[in-house]
Motif scaffolding. Structure first.
Motif, short mmCIF file in Angstrom:
data_model
loop_
_atom_site.label_atom_id
_atom_site.label_comp_id
_atom_site.label_asym_id
_atom_site.label_seq_id
_atom_site.Cartn_x
_atom_site.Cartn_y
_atom_site.Cartn_z
N ASP A 93 -8.43 -1.72 12.92
CA ASP A 93 -9.66 -2.30 12.40
C ASP A 93 -10.67 -2.62 13.50
O ASP A 93 -11.59 -3.42 13.31
CB ASP A 93 -9.36 -3.57 11.60
N GLY A 95 -13.02 -0.91 14.60
CA GLY A 95 -14.36 -0.49 14.27
C GLY A 95 -15.03 -1.33 13.21
O GLY A 95 -16.20 -1.13 12.88
N ASP A 96 -14.30 -2.30 12.65
CA ASP A 96 -14.85 -3.17 11.62
C ASP A 96 -15.73 -4.24 12.27
O ASP A 96 -15.29 -4.97 13.15
CB ASP A 96 -13.70 -3.82 10.83
N GLU A 97 -16.98 -4.33 11.80
CA GLU A 97 -17.93 -5.24 12.41
C GLU A 97 -17.45 -6.69 12.33
O GLU A 97 -17.56 -7.45 13.29
CB GLU A 97 -19.30 -5.10 11.73
N CYS A 100 -14.59 -7.35 14.75
CA CYS A 100 -15.07 -7.37 16.13
C CYS A 100 -15.83 -8.64 16.45
O CYS A 100 -15.68 -9.22 17.52
CB CYS A 100 -15.95 -6.14 16.38
N ALA A 107 -18.37 -3.58 18.25
CA ALA A 107 -17.77 -2.46 17.52
C ALA A 107 -18.30 -1.12 18.02
O ALA A 107 -17.54 -0.16 18.19
CB ALA A 107 -18.04 -2.61 16.02
N GLU A 108 -19.60 -1.05 18.27
CA GLU A 108 -20.18 0.22 18.73
C GLU A 108 -19.61 0.62 20.08
O GLU A 108 -19.30 1.80 20.31
CB GLU A 108 -21.70 0.09 18.82
N LEU A 110 -16.69 -0.21 21.27
CA LEU A 110 -15.29 0.19 21.09
C LEU A 110 -15.19 1.62 20.54
O LEU A 110 -14.33 2.39 20.96
CB LEU A 110 -14.58 -0.77 20.13
N ARG A 111 -16.10 1.95 19.61
CA ARG A 111 -16.08 3.32 19.07
C ARG A 111 -16.41 4.32 20.17
O ARG A 111 -15.80 5.39 20.28
CB ARG A 111 -17.06 3.43 17.90
N LEU A 112 -17.39 3.97 21.02
CA LEU A 112 -17.75 4.84 22.14
C LEU A 112 -16.57 4.98 23.11
O LEU A 112 -16.27 6.08 23.59
CB LEU A 112 -18.97 4.30 22.88
N GLY A 114 -13.46 4.78 22.39
CA GLY A 114 -12.47 5.67 21.78
C GLY A 114 -12.81 7.13 21.97
O GLY A 114 -11.93 7.96 22.22
N THR A 115 -14.12 7.45 21.86
CA THR A 115 -14.55 8.83 22.08
C THR A 115 -14.34 9.26 23.52
O THR A 115 -13.83 10.36 23.80
CB THR A 115 -16.04 8.98 21.70
#
Length: 260
Positions: A93, A95-97, A100, A107-108, A110-112, A114-115
């Motif tokens: 979770d 990516g869940d605002e 986070c 969240a943003e 963390l998503r970056l 992950g990429t």
């Protein structure tokens, strides 16, 4: 500036990225495959030797982009090694605002991260570097992460000279302090500041802050940093201590093995 160029070449030489002719060495060629700063690339390569690749890839991804921590962490959330927020894979979770915000994370970012992490692992597989399975949580793994970090970040080490948080950087003897949001400063009393740290960033400001730091042991630094780097450090008590520790390491390596 010419001075900056010469310093960059000297740093690459210390990192074993150049050969005797000034061309990229085998290590330097591998480092150039990663879209990372040289110190971070070298630490990632060293993680193959110390069996902590999954953890170092996560660290590299978190350090490459915008820092995922959006507010100072509360002491219960601080990891003993503040360089590490969660070197294992982020929770499902992440990516869940709402999740986070609750945990003081972006969240943003963390998503970056992950990429970036996936891209770094793809590079490692493409150039056939070994990827060890995750082992985060054990004392041995924590020490291996420290070893990998020191292998790349020995150029960025500072020592608390008086026990009150006045850190002198070994390479140029500037005095700096831990950033106010550093996990070490947010620990509940009795607070203990680390005597030796490696740092990811140094911010020249009114307070001259070291940002994103990890405690290290000087014995480990003396063992892993190149001998000629330690010899070229400016004179200081820290340098003298490291040279003394280095002599002990060399003596132990040269001592004949005891018969069984």
């Amino acid at each position: 500036a010419p001075e900056s160029l010469m310093q960059a070449l000297e740093d690459l030489d210390y990192l074993a990225a150049l050969d005797d002719d000034g061309n990229l060495s085998e290590v330097g060629i591998i480092m150039s495959e990663f879209p990372l700063d040289p110190q971070l690339a070298k630490a990632l390569i060293a993680s193959c030797e110390f069996d902590c690749v999954e953890e170092m890839v996560s660290l590299a991804a978190m350090l490459t982009g915008t820092l995922a921590i959006s507010v100072p962490l509360l002491p219960p959330l601080c990891h003993p090694c503040p360089h590490v927020t969660d070197p294992a894979a982020p929770p499902a979770d992440a990516g869940d605002e709402g999740w986070c915000r609750k945990h003081g994370l972006c969240a943003e970012a963390l998503r970056l991260a992950g990429t970036v992490r996936a891209e770094l692992l793809e590079v490692m597989r493409r150039i056939e570097l070994p990827v060890s399975p995750p082992a985060f949580g054990s004392d041995a793994n924590a020490l291996n992460i420290q070893r990998a970090l020191i292998s790349g970040y020995f150029l960025k080490v500072a020592r608390d000279i008086d026990g009150s948080g006045n850190y002198v950087m070994l390479t140029h003897k500037h005095v700096a302090h831990l950033a106010p949001a550093c996990g070490y400063l947010l620990r509940p009393p009795p607070r203990r500041l680390p005597p030796w740290v490696l740092y990811h960033e140094f911010t020249i400001s009114q307070d001259n802050c070291l940002r994103v730091v990890s405690e290290i042991q000087p014995q480990m630094l003396a063992e892993l940093a190149p001998q000629y780097y330690l010899s070229n450090l400016p004179p200081s008590e820290g340098r003298d201590l490291l040279m003394e520790l280095r002599e002990k390491v060399v003596a132990a390596e040269e001592a004949p093995a005891e018969p069984e």
